[in-house]
Design a protein around this motif. Structure first.
Motif, PDB file in Angstrom:
ATOM      1  N   VAL A  18      36.972  42.421  42.608  1.00 44.18           N
ATOM      2  CA  VAL A  18      37.118  41.264  43.201  1.00 44.18           C
ATOM      3  C   VAL A  18      38.658  40.858  42.917  1.00 44.18           C
ATOM      4  N   PRO A  19      39.442  40.812  43.857  1.00 42.67           N
ATOM      5  CA  PRO A  19      40.816  40.606  43.892  1.00 42.67           C
ATOM      6  C   PRO A  19      41.504  39.340  43.724  1.00 42.67           C
ATOM      7  N   VAL A  20      41.139  38.849  42.410  1.00 41.49           N
ATOM      8  CA  VAL A  20      41.746  37.602  41.950  1.00 41.49           C
ATOM      9  C   VAL A  20      42.190  38.061  40.416  1.00 41.49           C
ATOM     10  N   LEU A  21      43.334  37.453  40.157  1.00 43.41           N
ATOM     11  CA  LEU A  21      43.901  37.630  38.834  1.00 43.41           C
ATOM     12  C   LEU A  21      42.959  37.129  37.695  1.00 43.41           C
ATOM     13  N   PRO A  22      43.113  37.679  36.644  1.00 42.87           N
ATOM     14  CA  PRO A  22      42.200  36.997  35.486  1.00 42.87           C
ATOM     15  C   PRO A  22      42.304  35.571  35.292  1.00 42.87           C
ATOM     16  N   VAL A  23      43.463  35.084  35.420  1.00 41.55           N
ATOM     17  CA  VAL A  23      43.639  33.821  35.166  1.00 41.55           C
ATOM     18  C   VAL A  23      43.036  32.883  36.111  1.00 41.55           C
ATOM     19  N   ASP A  24      43.125  33.271  37.356  1.00 41.88           N
ATOM     20  CA  ASP A  24      42.291  32.576  38.517  1.00 41.88           C
ATOM     21  C   ASP A  24      40.788  33.006  38.434  1.00 41.88           C
ATOM     22  N   ALA A  25      40.612  34.007  37.947  1.00 46.11           N
ATOM     23  CA  ALA A  25      38.940  34.044  37.799  1.00 46.11           C
ATOM     24  C   ALA A  25      38.419  33.016  37.044  1.00 46.11           C
ATOM     25  N   ALA A  78      38.791  29.675  46.851  1.00 44.93           N
ATOM     26  CA  ALA A  78      38.787  31.126  46.344  1.00 44.93           C
ATOM     27  C   ALA A  78      39.329  32.113  47.254  1.00 44.93           C
ATOM     28  N   GLN A  79      39.363  31.836  48.649  1.00 46.96           N
ATOM     29  CA  GLN A  79      39.851  32.555  49.510  1.00 46.96           C
ATOM     30  C   GLN A  79      41.578  32.821  49.510  1.00 46.96           C
ATOM     31  N   ASP A  80      42.087  31.349  49.265  1.00 47.07           N
ATOM     32  CA  ASP A  80      43.522  31.552  48.944  1.00 47.07           C
ATOM     33  C   ASP A  80      43.813  32.194  47.726  1.00 47.07           C
ATOM     34  N   CYS A  81      42.965  32.570  46.756  1.00 46.79           N
ATOM     35  CA  CYS A  81      43.275  33.010  45.523  1.00 46.79           C
ATOM     36  C   CYS A  81      43.377  34.702  45.563  1.00 46.79           C
ATOM     37  N   VAL A  82      42.985  35.273  46.798  1.00 46.43           N
ATOM     38  CA  VAL A  82      43.218  36.716  46.814  1.00 46.43           C
ATOM     39  C   VAL A  82      44.344  37.226  46.442  1.00 46.43           C
ATOM     40  N   ASN A  83      44.395  38.144  45.517  1.00 47.42           N
ATOM     41  CA  ASN A  83      46.007  38.701  45.104  1.00 47.42           C
ATOM     42  C   ASN A  83      45.737  40.087  45.026  1.00 47.42           C
ATOM     43  N   LYS A 132      23.901  42.682  40.956  1.00 42.85           N
ATOM     44  CA  LYS A 132      24.462  41.151  41.594  1.00 42.85           C
ATOM     45  C   LYS A 132      23.643  40.315  42.263  1.00 42.85           C
ATOM     46  N   TRP A 133      23.700  38.945  42.038  1.00 42.29           N
ATOM     47  CA  TRP A 133      23.111  37.930  42.758  1.00 42.29           C
ATOM     48  C   TRP A 133      24.164  37.142  43.733  1.00 42.29           C
ATOM     49  N   LEU A 134      25.439  37.281  43.337  1.00 43.50           N
ATOM     50  CA  LEU A 134      26.398  36.662  44.127  1.00 43.50           C
ATOM     51  C   LEU A 134      27.482  37.784  44.639  1.00 43.50           C
ATOM     52  N   GLU A 135      27.788  37.707  45.886  1.00 40.73           N
ATOM     53  CA  GLU A 135      28.733  38.568  46.870  1.00 40.73           C
ATOM     54  C   GLU A 135      30.159  38.268  46.377  1.00 40.73           C
ATOM     55  N   GLY A 136      30.948  39.404  46.314  1.00 41.54           N
ATOM     56  CA  GLY A 136      32.526  38.950  46.355  1.00 41.54           C
ATOM     57  C   GLY A 136      33.024  38.778  47.747  1.00 41.54           C
ATOM     58  N   PHE A 137      34.327  39.238  47.668  1.00 39.77           N
ATOM     59  CA  PHE A 137      35.251  38.742  49.113  1.00 39.77           C
ATOM     60  C   PHE A 137      34.513  40.181  50.217  1.00 39.77           C
ATOM     61  N   PRO A 183      49.789  33.515  40.414  1.00 40.02           N
ATOM     62  CA  PRO A 183      48.234  32.811  40.122  1.00 40.02           C
ATOM     63  C   PRO A 183      48.367  31.736  41.170  1.00 40.02           C
ATOM     64  N   CYS A 184      47.257  31.701  41.826  1.00 39.65           N
ATOM     65  CA  CYS A 184      46.869  30.667  42.732  1.00 39.65           C
ATOM     66  C   CYS A 184      46.680  29.218  42.129  1.00 39.65           C
ATOM     67  N   LYS A 185      46.437  29.336  40.854  1.00 37.58           N
ATOM     68  CA  LYS A 185      45.991  27.996  39.993  1.00 37.58           C
ATOM     69  C   LYS A 185      47.332  27.210  40.163  1.00 37.58           C
ATOM     70  N   THR A 186      48.503  27.783  40.333  1.00 34.06           N
ATOM     71  CA  THR A 186      49.655  27.210  40.151  1.00 34.06           C
ATOM     72  C   THR A 186      49.957  26.594  41.383  1.00 34.06           C
TER      73      THR A 186
END
Length: 294
Positions: A207-214, A137-142, A258-263, A149-152
């Motif tokens: 939450v700075p991840v792209l929609p596809v990565d989310a 998830a940390q690698d997916c910050v964009n 929220k129950w979970l925090e972002g970055f 996309p970090c997925k790639t």
């Protein structure tokens, strides 16, 4: 009574009194060695940065994690909480090396050391570190909406490397559940999944991840949950789904919801981890399932 009998009586009373005191002294130790509830798991269960800290600082174990909240709700006779940030499945049977700010901070004993034949309830949350989900998830910050996309980056030769790690975790989890049953055969074992971290499509840039990565990241969490649910069922244990009740409480929501925090946490909690509200609600959900089955 003859005078010659009185010293004997006094010695007898002293002996009996000493034995009674010894028995009383041993009773609390016996209870401490045979806890009713043992909590096992990683940082999702330990509650890092939620006040107050208990146990080794490097384990980041909170007095308001779901184990402590659950123990209070159920009124259990004794809780032994050995959850620890950074724990993976191997740390159930192996010591865990600890560190604080990159500096060595000793070791935590194998978590299974807390289990006894008299344990009546065990909760377990494990798997995230086996798959390295937080690091991914940390690698997916964009920071750019047009970024790659970090997925790639995690797909090689058409193979999703994170999915492969999750699949490789399944036999490890099976062995962990077998180990719990061997050590605490009378215990009710409750195995939790992981919650809803980010809603479909995400919420860039909050939450700075792209929609596809989310969607890919939450899909990876859901894949892990599938493994956990499948193994819990195969071992006759209780699986707790935390995704469904987390709808509307992911990291995209307001601080009060929220129950979970972002970055960047908006409350006293670690990034990408449950906050105190999340831990309390996880405890409520787990307690509800336990009480419903009684």
């Amino acid at each position: 009574m003859p005078l010659t009998s009185r010293p004997l009586l006094r010695r007898t009373l002293v002996t009996l009194g000493s034995a009674a005191l010894a028995a009383l002294a041993l009773a609390p130790a016996a209870r401490a060695a045979d806890p009713e509830y043992v909590a096992l798991g990683d940082s999702m269960a330990s509650g890092p940065l939620i006040p107050d800290v208990t146990g080794p600082v490097a384990c980041a174990r909170s007095t308001h994690n779901y184990a402590h909240e659950l123990a209070a709700t159920l009124g259990v006779a004794g809780l032994t909480d050995v959850t620890c940030s950074g724990a993976a499945s191997k740390h159930m049977t192996e010591p865990q090396s600890l560190s604080v700010l990159g500096q060595p901070a000793g070791t935590a004993p194998p978590q299974f050391d807390a289990l006894t034949g008299g344990t009546r309830l065990v909760t377990l949350t494990i798997g995230g570190n086996d798959a390295g989900l937080v690091g991914v998830a940390q690698d997916c910050v964009n920071l750019l909406p047009t970024g790659t996309p970090c997925k790639t980056r995690y797909t090689q030769g058409g193979v999703d490397q994170v999915a492969a790690r999750i699949d490789a975790f399944e036999p490890k989890l099976s062995a962990v559940l077998d180990g719990i049953r061997q050590r605490s055969p009378q215990a009710r074992v409750v195995v939790t999944g992981y919650g809803l971290y980010i809603k479909p499509g995400g919420c860039w840039p909050a939450v700075p991840v792209l929609p596809v990565d989310a969607d890919w990241l939450q899909g990876s969490v859901n894949r892990m949950n599938g493994v956990i649910a499948r193994q819990a069922a195969a071992h006759g244990m209780t699986y707790i789904d935390l995704v469904t009740p987390s709808q509307g409480h992911d990291a995209c929501q307001s601080p009060s919801a929220k129950w979970l925090e972002g970055f960047v946490p908006t409350s006293s909690a670690a990034p990408l981890h449950p906050n105190r509200l999340g831990e309390a609600n996880y405890a409520r959900i787990i307690a509800g399932q336990i009480q419903a089955a009684r």
